[in-house]
Design a protein around this motif. Structure first.
Motif, PDB file in Angstrom:
ATOM      1  N   ARG A 109       0.866  -1.177  -0.056  1.00 46.26           N
ATOM      2  CA  ARG A 109       0.087   0.037   0.089  1.00 46.26           C
ATOM      3  C   ARG A 109       0.941   1.050   0.090  1.00 46.26           C
ATOM      4  O   ARG A 109       0.249   2.402  -0.061  1.00 46.26           O
ATOM      5  CB  ARG A 109      -0.983   0.018   1.238  1.00 46.26           C
ATOM      6  CG  ARG A 109      -0.544  -0.012   2.512  1.00 46.26           C
ATOM      7  CD  ARG A 109      -1.342  -0.385   3.616  1.00 46.26           C
ATOM      8  NE  ARG A 109      -0.823  -0.449   4.949  1.00 46.26           N
ATOM      9  CZ  ARG A 109      -0.555   0.939   5.824  1.00 46.26           C
ATOM     10  NH1 ARG A 109      -1.397   2.095   5.255  1.00 46.26           N
ATOM     11  NH2 ARG A 109      -0.268   0.669   6.795  1.00 46.26           N
ATOM     12  N   HIS A 110       2.083   1.228   0.231  1.00 44.49           N
ATOM     13  CA  HIS A 110       3.006   2.250   0.294  1.00 44.49           C
ATOM     14  C   HIS A 110       4.083   2.191  -0.873  1.00 44.49           C
ATOM     15  O   HIS A 110       4.883   2.976  -0.610  1.00 44.49           O
ATOM     16  CB  HIS A 110       3.760   2.314   1.519  1.00 44.49           C
ATOM     17  CG  HIS A 110       2.955   2.718   2.686  1.00 44.49           C
ATOM     18  ND1 HIS A 110       2.087   3.846   3.020  1.00 44.49           N
ATOM     19  CD2 HIS A 110       2.532   1.822   3.883  1.00 44.49           C
ATOM     20  CE1 HIS A 110       1.455   3.712   3.855  1.00 44.49           C
ATOM     21  NE2 HIS A 110       1.716   2.689   4.717  1.00 44.49           N
ATOM     22  N   LEU A 111       3.870   1.147  -1.787  1.00 45.26           N
ATOM     23  CA  LEU A 111       4.651   1.102  -2.804  1.00 45.26           C
ATOM     24  C   LEU A 111       4.852   2.547  -3.735  1.00 45.26           C
ATOM     25  O   LEU A 111       6.058   2.780  -4.065  1.00 45.26           O
ATOM     26  CB  LEU A 111       4.077   0.191  -4.003  1.00 45.26           C
ATOM     27  CG  LEU A 111       5.065  -0.327  -5.254  1.00 45.26           C
ATOM     28  CD1 LEU A 111       6.095  -0.836  -4.719  1.00 45.26           C
ATOM     29  CD2 LEU A 111       4.174  -1.115  -5.994  1.00 45.26           C
ATOM     30  N   THR A 132       9.500  -1.483   7.083  1.00 41.99           N
ATOM     31  CA  THR A 132       7.989  -1.247   7.455  1.00 41.99           C
ATOM     32  C   THR A 132       7.750  -0.440   8.402  1.00 41.99           C
ATOM     33  O   THR A 132       8.953   0.423   9.008  1.00 41.99           O
ATOM     34  CB  THR A 132       7.835  -2.906   8.467  1.00 41.99           C
ATOM     35  OG1 THR A 132       8.374  -2.760   9.592  1.00 41.99           O
ATOM     36  CG2 THR A 132       7.950  -4.258   7.725  1.00 41.99           C
ATOM     37  N   ARG A 133       6.587  -0.066   8.826  1.00 39.06           N
ATOM     38  CA  ARG A 133       6.074   1.150   9.409  1.00 39.06           C
ATOM     39  C   ARG A 133       6.974   1.225  10.842  1.00 39.06           C
ATOM     40  O   ARG A 133       7.473   2.228  11.396  1.00 39.06           O
ATOM     41  CB  ARG A 133       4.898   0.995   9.725  1.00 39.06           C
ATOM     42  CG  ARG A 133       3.997   2.248  10.493  1.00 39.06           C
ATOM     43  CD  ARG A 133       2.598   2.249  10.681  1.00 39.06           C
ATOM     44  NE  ARG A 133       2.127   3.492  11.198  1.00 39.06           N
ATOM     45  CZ  ARG A 133       2.146   3.808  12.636  1.00 39.06           C
ATOM     46  NH1 ARG A 133       2.518   2.768  13.326  1.00 39.06           N
ATOM     47  NH2 ARG A 133       1.772   4.856  12.920  1.00 39.06           N
ATOM     48  N   GLY A 156       9.128   8.380   2.333  1.00 39.82           N
ATOM     49  CA  GLY A 156       7.690   8.322   2.697  1.00 39.82           C
ATOM     50  C   GLY A 156       7.376   8.928   4.090  1.00 39.82           C
ATOM     51  O   GLY A 156       8.201   8.990   4.913  1.00 39.82           O
ATOM     52  N   GLY A 157       6.236   9.170   4.504  1.00 39.88           N
ATOM     53  CA  GLY A 157       5.837   9.489   5.483  1.00 39.88           C
ATOM     54  C   GLY A 157       5.842   8.630   6.777  1.00 39.88           C
ATOM     55  O   GLY A 157       6.089   7.295   6.658  1.00 39.88           O
ATOM     56  N   ALA A 158       5.444   8.991   7.935  1.00 34.59           N
ATOM     57  CA  ALA A 158       5.283   8.214   9.309  1.00 34.59           C
ATOM     58  C   ALA A 158       4.451   7.168   9.388  1.00 34.59           C
ATOM     59  O   ALA A 158       4.469   6.013  10.142  1.00 34.59           O
ATOM     60  CB  ALA A 158       5.074   9.004  10.494  1.00 34.59           C
ATOM     61  N   ASP A 159       3.470   7.158   8.290  1.00 33.82           N
ATOM     62  CA  ASP A 159       2.534   5.935   8.254  1.00 33.82           C
ATOM     63  C   ASP A 159       3.056   4.784   7.244  1.00 33.82           C
ATOM     64  O   ASP A 159       2.815   3.630   7.651  1.00 33.82           O
ATOM     65  CB  ASP A 159       1.255   6.258   7.534  1.00 33.82           C
ATOM     66  CG  ASP A 159       1.423   6.852   6.231  1.00 33.82           C
ATOM     67  OD1 ASP A 159       2.523   7.514   6.029  1.00 33.82           O
ATOM     68  OD2 ASP A 159       0.575   6.688   5.442  1.00 33.82           O
TER      69      ASP A 159
END
Length: 359
Positions: A109-111, A132-133, A156-159
């Motif tokens: 989902r963060h690709l 990972t997160r 990418g963000g913290a999520d």
């Protein structure tokens, strides 16, 4: 160079989707004069780079991937027990010496956050590794420790990569940790491109979830040529055009057809030209031919999974900087591969992740 017509004949190898295990090698220190027979990687750091790159400060050159030895039908398999180990195996092959790494989320989902990261990573002589997160996976941690990596750029963000990930990196000995993250995927892409060296040519891809695979196919050529790869929004293409112009781009390869990047989104881009096929496999082939036209070696080819669920392997392989064909379990995928070998011949083929070559 005239663009050759791809046509189908029998390929010299059969392709299957599977997963093979591989182990990490032994790290070696960076050197002033990398050994013969290997790529030499020299980082180019912008003044805006938010991490401290030891190699840029010291003018260090790094040993990269082995060069092709000229043998026909040479096969290199880079796979691991999972996507994190596969990324580490790719990093060990392409970046056996490294002071810096780029860390992106390994979650599907963060690709999108990291699609523009491969060209920047190669310009920094750095691999793309997966996290990972809330954790740094074992294979990722092993590479960082074995190579004594001291700087990591999070994308990418913290999520996608949370605060716990950054703390874990520091516990592994990483002394410089910074993040590139915009308000959305398009701003993140522009922020990554802003850290690239200037280039006359750029690559543009859709940022929509259904078309992310086109950017993955373009990441290797863009990385090799030290050119930006930018996501463009159909509804607001002006920021992408401005970001390319700011890097000195005067011509643009647009990946995929109008269902990905709409015709109206092309208008503000610098001298846009499409590279698109009938499906994702055909588009990857068009992008690969485009990259050969622009100087990449047609006989040093990368095979990456084009099947949803395994696309992350292509993300990690982008910094290797090779012409890339996507492989799937459909006839059009095999047609493209067979046509490539018929047109260009077969030198070295590197298969990553779920792609295995049964010769």
């Amino acid at each position: 160079m005239n663009r050759p017509a791809l046509r189908r004949t029998l390929a010299p190898a059969a392709l299957v989707l599977g997963l093979a295990a591989t182990s990490l090698g032994v790290a070696g220190p960076a050197s002033a004069a990398p050994a013969a027979g290997f790529e030499t990687l020299r980082p180019v750091c912008s003044a805006q780079l938010p991490i401290a790159h030891p190699g840029c400060a010291a003018g260090t050159s790094y040993r990269g991937a082995p060069l092709p030895d000229g043998t026909a039908n040479q096969v290199v398999q880079l796979s691991g027990v999972d996507r994190f180990a596969t990324a580490a195996a790719i990093a060990e092959h392409g970046f056996p010496e490294a002071d810096v790494a780029v860390l992106v989320s390994g979650e599907d989902r963060h690709l999108v956050d990291a699609l523009s990261a491969a060209p920047l990573a190669r310009s920094l002589a750095a691999p793309v590794l997966l996290g990972t997160r809330d954790a740094v996976p074992t294979a990722t941690a092993a590479y960082l420790q074995q190579h004594r990596v001291r700087a990591v750029l999070l994308v990418g963000g913290a999520d996608a990569l949370g605060g716990a990930t950054a703390e874990r990196l520091r516990a592994l000995g990483v002394t410089s940790v910074a993040r590139v993250a915009g308000a959305d995927r398009y701003e993140t892409s522009r922020d990554l491109v802003a850290l690239m060296p200037p280039a006359a040519h750029g690559w543009v891809a859709s940022g929509e979830d259904d078309h992310l695979v086109d950017a993955l196919a373009a990441s290797g050529p863009a990385a090799r040529l030290a050119e930006p790869l930018l996501l463009v929004a159909d509804g607001d293409p002006l920021p992408a055009a401005a970001a390319l112009t700011a890097r000195g781009v005067t011509s643009t390869t647009v990946t995929g057809g109008p269902e990905g990047v709409a015709p109206e989104a092309l208008a503000p881009l610098p001298a846009p030209q499409r590279a698109a096929g009938e499906d994702r496999y055909g588009t990857a082939a068009e992008l690969a031919v485009e990259s050969v036209d622009r100087g990449l070696d047609a006989e040093d080819l990368l095979f990456a999974p084009g099947v949803t669920g395994h696309l992350v392997d292509a993300l990690a392989a982008g910094p290797l900087g090779r012409a890339t064909l996507l492989v799937g379990d459909v006839e059009s995928s095999f047609d493209v591969v067979e046509a490539w070998f018929d047109t260009f011949g077969s030198g070295r083929v590197t298969a990553v992740g779920a792609v295995e070559i049964d010769g």
